[in-house]
Scaffold this motif. Structure first.
Motif, PDB file in Angstrom:
ATOM      1  N   ASN A   1       0.818  -1.200   0.000  1.00 41.86           N
ATOM      2  CA  ASN A   1       0.000   0.000   0.000  1.00 41.86           C
ATOM      3  C   ASN A   1       0.859   1.260   0.000  1.00 41.86           C
ATOM      4  O   ASN A   1       2.084   1.197   0.097  1.00 41.86           O
ATOM      5  CB  ASN A   1      -0.951  -0.015   1.193  1.00 41.86           C
ATOM      6  N   TYR A   2       0.195   2.381  -0.092  1.00 50.70           N
ATOM      7  CA  TYR A   2       0.852   3.682  -0.197  1.00 50.70           C
ATOM      8  C   TYR A   2       1.752   3.982   1.002  1.00 50.70           C
ATOM      9  O   TYR A   2       2.874   4.455   0.840  1.00 50.70           O
ATOM     10  CB  TYR A   2      -0.221   4.754  -0.360  1.00 50.70           C
ATOM     11  N   ASN A   3       1.255   3.712   2.214  1.00 51.39           N
ATOM     12  CA  ASN A   3       2.067   3.982   3.404  1.00 51.39           C
ATOM     13  C   ASN A   3       3.359   3.172   3.391  1.00 51.39           C
ATOM     14  O   ASN A   3       4.428   3.687   3.718  1.00 51.39           O
ATOM     15  CB  ASN A   3       1.280   3.711   4.678  1.00 51.39           C
ATOM     16  N   TYR A   4       3.258   1.908   3.037  1.00 49.40           N
ATOM     17  CA  TYR A   4       4.451   1.060   2.985  1.00 49.40           C
ATOM     18  C   TYR A   4       5.412   1.552   1.902  1.00 49.40           C
ATOM     19  O   TYR A   4       6.631   1.585   2.101  1.00 49.40           O
ATOM     20  CB  TYR A   4       4.063  -0.398   2.742  1.00 49.40           C
TER      21      TYR A   4
ATOM     22  N   ALA B   1      10.495   4.046   0.543  1.00 53.19           N
ATOM     23  CA  ALA B   1      11.169   5.103  -0.214  1.00 53.19           C
ATOM     24  C   ALA B   1      12.056   5.942   0.707  1.00 53.19           C
ATOM     25  O   ALA B   1      13.165   6.324   0.332  1.00 53.19           O
ATOM     26  CB  ALA B   1      10.144   5.974  -0.928  1.00 53.19           C
ATOM     27  N   VAL B   2      11.590   6.202   1.930  1.00 55.14           N
ATOM     28  CA  VAL B   2      12.400   6.934   2.905  1.00 55.14           C
ATOM     29  C   VAL B   2      13.585   6.069   3.335  1.00 55.14           C
ATOM     30  O   VAL B   2      14.733   6.531   3.368  1.00 55.14           O
ATOM     31  CB  VAL B   2      11.560   7.361   4.130  1.00 55.14           C
ATOM     32  N   ALA B   3      13.324   4.811   3.662  1.00 52.49           N
ATOM     33  CA  ALA B   3      14.383   3.905   4.137  1.00 52.49           C
ATOM     34  C   ALA B   3      15.493   3.712   3.110  1.00 52.49           C
ATOM     35  O   ALA B   3      16.660   3.541   3.477  1.00 52.49           O
ATOM     36  CB  ALA B   3      13.775   2.556   4.518  1.00 52.49           C
ATOM     37  N   SER B   4      15.147   3.772   1.837  1.00 51.46           N
ATOM     38  CA  SER B   4      16.148   3.578   0.788  1.00 51.46           C
ATOM     39  C   SER B   4      16.706   4.906   0.264  1.00 51.46           C
ATOM     40  O   SER B   4      17.404   4.927  -0.744  1.00 51.46           O
ATOM     41  CB  SER B   4      15.553   2.770  -0.368  1.00 51.46           C
ATOM     42  N   ASP B   5      16.375   5.992   0.952  1.00 49.06           N
ATOM     43  CA  ASP B   5      16.833   7.345   0.580  1.00 49.06           C
ATOM     44  C   ASP B   5      16.353   7.780  -0.797  1.00 49.06           C
ATOM     45  O   ASP B   5      16.956   8.648  -1.432  1.00 49.06           O
ATOM     46  CB  ASP B   5      18.360   7.455   0.658  1.00 49.06           C
ATOM     47  N   TYR B   6      15.255   7.204  -1.276  1.00 48.20           N
ATOM     48  CA  TYR B   6      14.675   7.630  -2.543  1.00 48.20           C
ATOM     49  C   TYR B   6      13.972   8.976  -2.377  1.00 48.20           C
ATOM     50  O   TYR B   6      13.957   9.801  -3.274  1.00 48.20           O
ATOM     51  CB  TYR B   6      13.714   6.560  -3.062  1.00 48.20           C
TER      52      TYR B   6
ATOM     53  N   LYS C   1      13.101  12.061   0.939  1.00 48.19           N
ATOM     54  CA  LYS C   1      13.522  12.531   2.247  1.00 48.19           C
ATOM     55  C   LYS C   1      12.324  12.549   3.195  1.00 48.19           C
ATOM     56  O   LYS C   1      11.180  12.671   2.762  1.00 48.19           O
ATOM     57  CB  LYS C   1      14.131  13.915   2.130  1.00 48.19           C
ATOM     58  N   GLN C   2      12.595  12.422   4.478  1.00 47.93           N
ATOM     59  CA  GLN C   2      11.539  12.404   5.481  1.00 47.93           C
ATOM     60  C   GLN C   2      10.645  13.640   5.368  1.00 47.93           C
ATOM     61  O   GLN C   2       9.433  13.541   5.536  1.00 47.93           O
ATOM     62  CB  GLN C   2      12.153  12.307   6.887  1.00 47.93           C
ATOM     63  N   GLU C   3      11.223  14.779   5.037  1.00 48.93           N
ATOM     64  CA  GLU C   3      10.419  16.003   4.937  1.00 48.93           C
ATOM     65  C   GLU C   3       9.432  15.966   3.760  1.00 48.93           C
ATOM     66  O   GLU C   3       8.504  16.764   3.705  1.00 48.93           O
ATOM     67  CB  GLU C   3      11.294  17.261   4.872  1.00 48.93           C
ATOM     68  N   ASP C   4       9.604  15.036   2.829  1.00 46.35           N
ATOM     69  CA  ASP C   4       8.672  14.886   1.704  1.00 46.35           C
ATOM     70  C   ASP C   4       7.416  14.091   2.081  1.00 46.35           C
ATOM     71  O   ASP C   4       6.404  14.166   1.394  1.00 46.35           O
ATOM     72  CB  ASP C   4       9.347  14.186   0.529  1.00 46.35           C
TER      73      ASP C   4
END
Length: 107
Positions: free
Chosen positions: A78-81, A86-91, A93-96
């Motif tokens: 799903n979208y949340n996952y 995407a954050v965990a793989s640095d694709y 940034k957390q601020e996005d």
């Protein structure tokens, strides 16, 4: 029974009264196309066990529609996952994340 961008094909003639079916989708956004299929199958005498999809945006509109129609659904991801990975793989940034969630929540 298959939908592709709102182009419907006829129910298969081999559908038997009381036959149990699972609807398989690639994507659930609003859920409305899946629920149209479920309704048509039920009207034809099938027992719809639920919907399985590869991905869902997890829109509240879809959750409410499936709940209202009493159709169970499950997704592989799903979208949340997707955002978490995407954050965990640095694709991204957390601020996005806030902007991405806001986009989804405004659909």
């Amino acid at each position: 029974y298959r939908s592709r961008h709102s182009c419907w094909t006829a129910l298969p003639i081999w559908l038997l009264e009381g036959q149990k079916v699972v609807i398989i989708e690639d994507l659930i956004s609003t859920g409305l196309s899946s629920l149209k299929v479920a309704k048509a199958l039920e009207e034809a005498g099938a027992i719809v066990l639920g919907v399985v999809a590869i991905f869902s945006y997890e829109l509240k509109k879809a959750q409410d529609a499936f709940s209202a129609d009493k159709v169970e659904y499950h997704t592989l991801t799903n979208y949340n996952y997707l955002i978490e990975e995407a954050v965990a793989s640095d694709y991204i940034k957390q601020e996005d994340v806030e902007k991405l969630l806001e986009w989804r929540n405004n659909l």
